[in-house]
Write an enzyme that holds these catalytic residues in place. Structure first.
Site, mmCIF file in Angstrom:
data_model
loop_
_atom_site.group_PDB
_atom_site.id
_atom_site.type_symbol
_atom_site.label_atom_id
_atom_site.label_comp_id
_atom_site.label_asym_id
_atom_site.label_seq_id
_atom_site.Cartn_x
_atom_site.Cartn_y
_atom_site.Cartn_z
ATOM 1 N N GLY A 11 -4.564 14.468 -2.440
ATOM 2 C CA GLY A 11 -5.712 14.123 -3.358
ATOM 3 C C GLY A 11 -6.671 15.415 -3.548
ATOM 4 O O GLY A 11 -6.296 16.289 -2.556
ATOM 5 N N ASN A 33 0.824 7.789 -2.814
ATOM 6 C CA ASN A 33 1.089 7.156 -4.196
ATOM 7 C C ASN A 33 0.749 8.522 -5.831
ATOM 8 O O ASN A 33 1.312 7.527 -6.638
ATOM 9 C CB ASN A 33 0.696 5.719 -4.130
ATOM 10 C CG ASN A 33 -0.171 5.707 -5.007
ATOM 11 O OD1 ASN A 33 -1.388 6.012 -4.719
ATOM 12 N ND2 ASN A 33 -0.464 4.436 -5.478
ATOM 13 N N GLY A 37 -4.204 10.810 -6.780
ATOM 14 C CA GLY A 37 -3.298 11.795 -6.314
ATOM 15 C C GLY A 37 -2.545 12.873 -7.433
ATOM 16 O O GLY A 37 -1.881 12.205 -8.255
ATOM 17 N N LYS A 93 -6.875 -3.515 -2.249
ATOM 18 C CA LYS A 93 -6.011 -4.064 -1.341
ATOM 19 C C LYS A 93 -6.224 -3.192 -0.688
ATOM 20 O O LYS A 93 -5.594 -2.887 0.605
ATOM 21 C CB LYS A 93 -5.090 -4.477 -2.887
ATOM 22 C CG LYS A 93 -4.763 -5.850 -3.056
ATOM 23 C CD LYS A 93 -3.370 -6.145 -3.501
ATOM 24 C CE LYS A 93 -2.840 -7.262 -4.590
ATOM 25 N NZ LYS A 93 -1.989 -7.425 -4.488
ATOM 26 N N ASN A 101 -2.379 -1.934 7.223
ATOM 27 C CA ASN A 101 -1.550 -0.997 7.331
ATOM 28 C C ASN A 101 -1.282 0.197 8.368
ATOM 29 O O ASN A 101 -0.862 0.118 8.982
ATOM 30 C CB ASN A 101 -0.984 -1.300 6.417
ATOM 31 C CG ASN A 101 0.095 -2.366 5.375
ATOM 32 O OD1 ASN A 101 0.124 -3.274 6.957
ATOM 33 N ND2 ASN A 101 -0.088 -2.498 4.098
ATOM 34 N N TYR A 147 -15.220 -0.823 -4.341
ATOM 35 C CA TYR A 147 -14.791 -0.093 -3.958
ATOM 36 C C TYR A 147 -16.212 0.034 -2.230
ATOM 37 O O TYR A 147 -15.496 -0.058 -1.323
ATOM 38 C CB TYR A 147 -15.666 1.484 -4.523
ATOM 39 C CG TYR A 147 -15.353 2.945 -3.972
ATOM 40 C CD1 TYR A 147 -14.235 3.236 -3.651
ATOM 41 C CD2 TYR A 147 -16.292 2.830 -3.132
ATOM 42 C CE1 TYR A 147 -13.756 4.568 -2.888
ATOM 43 C CE2 TYR A 147 -16.055 4.327 -2.751
ATOM 44 C CZ TYR A 147 -15.209 5.402 -2.432
ATOM 45 O OH TYR A 147 -14.261 6.088 -1.612
#
Ligand code: UDP
Length: 312
Positions: A11, A33, A37, A93, A101, A147
């Site tokens: 990004g 992903n 970006g 998520k 994670n 956000y």
């Protein structure tokens, strides 16, 4: 040499951070992903012996067990309103499952982890300028909440992992940042205004243009993130931004002048929950990190305008 993971590494901010870390002689694992970006941002790093790119969405587990990871910068999340609202559930998520994670990875590797939080945790702030102790004014059910609230819960998760698992955490509340490699189509005010001015198109002011933002040049911002990550004990949260505050009309006029454009202002509807004012109080960053921005807005804008001329 340290091994450092940068999520969101392709990004705008992430790719500059990868550059900085490579320049400092570190090994960088860039995880992105490529939703917002862009591989162009890191194409000069592909093939570098200390650079690894992994195409991965952090909402899926990632262990990187073949590496010994020292630090993780968690920047992965769409950051402009039009992009984080496209798939708001996925944005939440990224800020919850994705953050868990990455915290899990930090725990396993005993790595230090930095979260890119945001001035959006202050919502439409009733305190001005915003200090870190201000708890914010966020609409929990509005279109920006995926956000804003997402980043708030990310901060909560960081502190819970710290208290429960003694994880080494760092939290930066990033204010509006600009510079080369901003995405042309992400709808941010600086990229929109510059592209419109360069093309001679009308400059789109949302609302009456009296709302304010404070703009930090990317190099200054990264210097702040780096200092925070490498501070021996200070966790934050800490504001990282430039306190020079402008109304959107002032910004438009400045860009028109600097580009020598003939563009005129046009007024459009203000997006829902668009904050009316925003300016960081950076007393804490100065005290704890010895950090403050150095690049004047005129100089930073000049470089950014040059970049967008290249894009055109
Ligand atoms: N904005 C504007 N015209 C544009 C894009 C944005 O007037 O073409 C305004 C927007 O309504 C907001 C400010 O500029 O008040 C900053 O918007 P941006 O999306 O860059 O950042 P954020 O709202 O997340 O701070």
């Amino acid at each position: 040499m340290q091994t450092i993971v940068v999520t969101g590494g392709a990004g705008f901010l992430g790719s500059h951070l990868c550059d900085l870390l490579i320049q400092k002689g570190e090994k960088v694992i860039c995880v992105d992903n490529l939703f917002t970006g862009n591989k162009n941002n890191i194409k000069h790093l592909i093939g570098h012996e200390n650079f690894v790119f992994i195409n991965h969405n952090i909402i899926e587990p990632l262990s990187l067990e073949n590496y010994m990871i020292d630090q993780i910068y968690n920047l992965a999340c769409p950051a402009s309103p039009i992009h984080y609202q496209v798939n708001s559930v996925r944005t939440i998520k990224a800020n919850t499952i994705g953050v868990i994670n990455m915290l899990g990875m930090a725990k396993k590797h005993k790595a230090r982890i930095l979260q890119a939080s945001t001035s959006e945790v202050y919502g439409d702030p009733l305190e001005h300028p915003q200090t870190e102790s201000y708890r914010g004014n966020v609409n929990t059910i509005g279109p920006r909440a995926c956000y804003d609230e997402g980043k708030r819960v990310a901060e909560t998760l960081f502190f819970d992992y710290h208290r429960q698992h003694a994880l080494q955490i760092r939290i930066a509340r990033i204010f509006n940042t600009y510079g080369p490699r901003m995405a042309e189509h992400d709808g941010r005010v600086v990229s929109n205004f510059i592209m419109q001015a360069l093309r001679g198109d009308p400059i789109t002011i949302y609302g009456d243009g009296k709302q304010t933002r404070s703009f930090c040049y990317v190099d200054d911002l990264l210097d702040g993130l780096y200092k925070l990550m490498n501070h021996e004990s200070f966790k934050g949260p800490v504001n990282v931004g430039n306190p020079e505050e402008y109304t959107m009309i002032e910004l438009a006029e400045k860009i028109i002048k600097m580009t020598g454009s003939k563009s005129k202002l046009t007024f459009e509807t203000l997006p829902i929950d668009d904050p009316m004012q925003r300016r960081p109080d950076i007393t804490l960053a100065k005290k704890e990190l010895g950090w403050e921005p150095k690049v004047k807005v005129d100089d930073g804008l000049k470089k950014t305008i040059e970049y967008f001329k290249g894009v055109l």
